[in-house]
Design an enzyme around this catalytic site. Structure first.
Site, PDB file in Angstrom:
ATOM      1  N   ASP A  16      -1.121  24.204  14.124  1.00 49.36           N
ATOM      2  CA  ASP A  16      -1.503  25.279  13.215  1.00 49.36           C
ATOM      3  C   ASP A  16      -1.481  24.710  11.803  1.00 49.36           C
ATOM      4  O   ASP A  16      -0.565  23.953  11.454  1.00 49.36           O
ATOM      5  CB  ASP A  16      -0.485  26.421  13.269  1.00 49.36           C
ATOM      6  CG  ASP A  16      -0.630  27.295  14.504  1.00 49.36           C
ATOM      7  OD1 ASP A  16      -1.434  26.950  15.399  1.00 49.36           O
ATOM      8  OD2 ASP A  16       0.062  28.323  14.574  1.00 49.36           O
TER       9      ASP A  16
ATOM     10  N   HIS B 109       0.944  18.912  18.998  1.00 46.41           N
ATOM     11  CA  HIS B 109       0.542  18.807  20.398  1.00 46.41           C
ATOM     12  C   HIS B 109      -0.554  17.754  20.564  1.00 46.41           C
ATOM     13  O   HIS B 109      -1.118  17.250  19.591  1.00 46.41           O
ATOM     14  CB  HIS B 109       0.073  20.172  20.899  1.00 46.41           C
ATOM     15  CG  HIS B 109       1.153  21.204  20.904  1.00 46.41           C
ATOM     16  ND1 HIS B 109       1.812  21.600  22.049  1.00 46.41           N
ATOM     17  CD2 HIS B 109       1.720  21.915  19.888  1.00 46.41           C
ATOM     18  CE1 HIS B 109       2.721  22.507  21.751  1.00 46.41           C
ATOM     19  NE2 HIS B 109       2.683  22.722  20.445  1.00 46.41           N
TER      20      HIS B 109
ATOM     21  N   SER C 115       4.700  19.385   6.901  1.00 47.89           N
ATOM     22  CA  SER C 115       4.062  18.176   6.414  1.00 47.89           C
ATOM     23  C   SER C 115       2.612  18.118   6.861  1.00 47.89           C
ATOM     24  O   SER C 115       1.941  19.142   6.960  1.00 47.89           O
ATOM     25  CB  SER C 115       4.827  16.938   6.865  1.00 47.89           C
ATOM     26  OG  SER C 115       4.434  15.817   6.100  1.00 47.89           O
TER      27      SER C 115
END
Length: 283
Positions: free
Chosen positions: A88, A145, A248
């Site tokens: 995200d 992921h 980050s």
């Protein structure tokens, strides 16, 4: 012309001391104080706890537990695509690597060799390839992921600075993603090699991977490498591969001819883990 004035305070701040302090606070199990900190953070940044596997703020023993919270079942369905978005966040930049040059921001480039820690042979594998830089803001889900199936080959810890990685800093600090502390993960896939680079920043307490745990616990002064040719560390598309303790940026590299980006992708556009990132070239 690069304007460094807005980021001048970052050159002057004791970034490592601030990061160590933030790491201690985030890892502390301080009861009501911890819960109060989490409540404040959720309100300030508009965190959507309805998506969390555990939406109960009071149940998190530390801020780190809250920050690395898992998503609820079905919150991020995986698109039927060769490559999916691994996080995200928001698109900082993406596109073609011009020989070895990656766009950081307008009038701002850095090299693939610098990003991967100075290995020209590794960098050469991505000449004229594709890259994507994705920024994770404080409100975002902070697990990373896999964009496709991959087998881990090598991991490189590259020591460096701890500048913030928000968009204004990207515009004002030269070579930002190739000068900050980072963890470079090289995978092989049926589409060829690809790299996921997890970039550290101010108050990022640590960077962890699922196969190693916290990589930068000691914040080494020298580059370190791990090779996995003799191990079968294989991760499927959508599997968690790592996480940030405080937010980050992720920089991905793909070889020439591997990836055509989703035509709906645009710089600054918000993205979510699981959405279509691209298709294998020529499909």
């Amino acid at each position: 012309m690069i304007n460094r004035l807005p980021v001048l305070p970052q050159y002057l701040l004791p970034k490592r001391a601030l990061t160590r302090f933030a790491g201690r606070v985030a890892g502390a199990k301080a009861g009501n104080l911890t819960t109060g900190l989490i409540r404040w953070f959720v309100r300030k940044y508009g965190v959507n706890m309805d998506e969390a596997a555990n939406p109960d703020i009071t149940s998190y023993a530390s801020f780190n537990e809250f920050f690395t919270r898992a998503l609820g079942e079905g919150a991020r369905p995986l698109a039927d695509a060769d490559f999916i978005c691994p996080v995200d966040g928001a698109i900082s930049q993406f596109g073609t690597i011009e020989k070895d040059q990656i766009i950081q921001a307008k009038e701002h480039h850095y090299t693939t060799t610098a990003l991967v820690g100075g290995d020209p042979e590794l960098a050469k594998r991505f000449e004229h390839g594709a890259f994507a830089t994705l920024y994770l803001s404080p409100r975002d889900y902070h697990r990373i992921h896999m964009p496709c199936d991959g087998r881990l080959v090598r991991m490189i810890y590259v020591p460096g600075d701890l500048f913030s990685v928000n968009p204004s800093t990207a515009r004002g600090v030269p070579n930002l993603f190739a000068r900050n502390e980072r963890v470079v993960c090289l995978f092989e896939s049926r589409h060829g090699p690809f790299i996921l680079t997890l970039v550290g920043a101010t108050i990022v307490g640590s960077i962890a991977t699922v196969w190693h745990g916290v990589v930068n616990a000691s914040r080494y002064n020298n580059l370190r490498e791990w090779h996995y040719h003799d191990q079968q560390i294989e991760l499927k598309k959508g599997d968690e591969m790592g996480r940030f303790l405080l937010g980050s940026t992720v920089v991905m590299l793909f070889p020439q001819g591997a990836l055509d980006f989703n035509p709906e992708w645009l710089a600054t556009r918000a993205v979510r883990f699981g959405e279509a990132m691209g298709t294998h070239t020529g499909r």
